[in-house]
Design a protein around this motif. Sequence first.
Motif, PDB file in Angstrom:
ATOM      1  N   ILE A   1       1.101  -1.333  -0.117  1.00 14.07           N
ATOM      2  CA  ILE A   1       0.645   0.435  -0.026  1.00 14.07           C
ATOM      3  C   ILE A   1       1.197   1.027   0.214  1.00 14.07           C
ATOM      4  O   ILE A   1       2.167   1.229   1.391  1.00 14.07           O
ATOM      5  CB  ILE A   1      -1.311  -0.248   1.497  1.00 14.07           C
ATOM      6  CG1 ILE A   1      -1.838  -1.260   1.582  1.00 14.07           C
ATOM      7  CG2 ILE A   1      -1.969   1.256   1.030  1.00 14.07           C
ATOM      8  CD1 ILE A   1      -3.093  -1.327   2.149  1.00 14.07           C
ATOM      9  N   SER A   2       0.705   2.088  -0.955  1.00 18.98           N
ATOM     10  CA  SER A   2       1.596   3.266  -1.604  1.00 18.98           C
ATOM     11  C   SER A   2       0.585   4.238  -0.266  1.00 18.98           C
ATOM     12  O   SER A   2       1.440   5.020   0.362  1.00 18.98           O
ATOM     13  CB  SER A   2       1.781   3.427  -2.664  1.00 18.98           C
ATOM     14  OG  SER A   2       2.424   2.789  -3.049  1.00 18.98           O
ATOM     15  N   GLY A   3      -0.322   4.433  -0.310  1.00 23.16           N
ATOM     16  CA  GLY A   3      -0.761   6.329   0.666  1.00 23.16           C
ATOM     17  C   GLY A   3      -2.401   5.457   0.688  1.00 23.16           C
ATOM     18  O   GLY A   3      -2.859   5.030  -0.235  1.00 23.16           O
ATOM     19  N   VAL A   4      -2.993   5.966   1.916  1.00 25.75           N
ATOM     20  CA  VAL A   4      -4.272   6.626   1.754  1.00 25.75           C
ATOM     21  C   VAL A   4      -4.603   7.580   1.568  1.00 25.75           C
ATOM     22  O   VAL A   4      -4.280   8.346   2.408  1.00 25.75           O
ATOM     23  CB  VAL A   4      -5.195   5.600   2.510  1.00 25.75           C
ATOM     24  CG1 VAL A   4      -6.402   5.957   2.633  1.00 25.75           C
ATOM     25  CG2 VAL A   4      -4.423   4.241   2.219  1.00 25.75           C
ATOM     26  N   ASP A   5      -5.867   8.122   0.916  1.00 29.66           N
ATOM     27  CA  ASP A   5      -6.246   9.975   0.846  1.00 29.66           C
ATOM     28  C   ASP A   5      -7.651  10.786   1.063  1.00 29.66           C
ATOM     29  O   ASP A   5      -8.425   9.601   0.200  1.00 29.66           O
ATOM     30  CB  ASP A   5      -5.747  10.715  -0.616  1.00 29.66           C
ATOM     31  CG  ASP A   5      -5.899  11.882  -0.227  1.00 29.66           C
ATOM     32  OD1 ASP A   5      -6.528  12.733   0.637  1.00 29.66           O
ATOM     33  OD2 ASP A   5      -5.012  12.851  -1.622  1.00 29.66           O
TER      34      ASP A   5
END
Length: 415
Positions: A67-71
């Motif tokens: 997982i690279s990111g959650v916005d």
Amino acid sequence: MDFTWCLTCLITSLTFLYGSVISQTNMDVQNLYTHLFTTNNYNKLIRPSRNQSVPISVHVIFTLYGISGVDEIHQKLTTTGWLEIEWTDELLSWRPSSFGGLRYIYYPQGNVWKPDISLQNGFSKLDELGSKFISVYIGSNGLVNWRPLQVFKSKCDIDSTYFPFDRQTCHLDFEAWSLSSADVHITQGSKGIVLADDLQKHGEWKIVSSSAVNLAESHETKVRFTIMIQRKSLYAIMNYIIPILLLSILDIFTFKIPVDTGERIGYVITVWLAFAVFLTIISDALPQSSESIPIVSIYIMLQIFIGTVIVIISAIESGCAHRSDHESVYYILRRLTKKCRKRIVQSNPENSMCLDSGCVTTLATHEGLCLCEDEVCVTWKEAISALDKVLFWVCLTIFVSSTLITLLVAGLKYI
């Protein structure tokens, strides 16, 4: 005799295998390429099925690398992984014995037919999967294996109500964009979704579970890969929750400071300013979506509201404490003071008699002071002291109950 026969068979087998290996020269590969793509006049625009009325079965496996990111604001999930897409190309098959025993080759992905699979709920523009330098695996039976590596940005409905104990369920829907179900039938592979052995860890989120399901609509088929992620709450607890609890406790102990000392107003204002500064510091770290307000944010605003009320009450009490003892005390405060006196009298067995304004009343000796039950004896300082005792327990009750309710609602939802 048997030993000689077995030895002969072994030598024959090794000779055959050795001959098969050394017979696979570069000319065999060149002849195979010429046979498949020139002699047979292969056209990547034609769906590779000898019977064009039968749809091609395409199997998709998704391997998640991390997982690279959650916005939360843009409702976006960014993941890294690769798809393993397999189908049978009937126009790319051959007999290995005719080409030196070649059983597979590699060919650039842009020069063979492949389904135009794309991320349906993608967050960016529609692009072709993979890159030009990626090659597909082609087996002698026509089996084609394509493994495009990609950074996927997908839409995800993020609900931050239970921050920092929230879980999010995000979907990645893959479908053939222009081909209908009559041309291509997409299904999940035998493994569905796979977590890579060297899965990259994320500092804020961890993967709880994953699943895959086939979805069929009127004219299209697609595969949905579902990822459930959970926020790692330790950082938020140590840096947000615990400081807020400690500041709230400091607010409550305002009522343990005598109102006539002169330091009470400075103390309560300092605590309130600490609250305000702390909220400014952590405001960027809290979820900033208006779609779902975190319970923690509501709890913080409640504590700030209570702190503001305590500042106002302390200011009013400081003004009342400097009133003359000859001024009458409010009726409610007199009643409250009497109840506090009765508790002192009941807890202290030493009773005496006192004359005050021509009236005789029952007293209790408490710390060398003669406390009277008559309303004429109630002073402003005594009344405010009684009020502080009540407010201390009221604020403590509100703090404990609100904290327990917040933890139960936010923390026990997924237990």
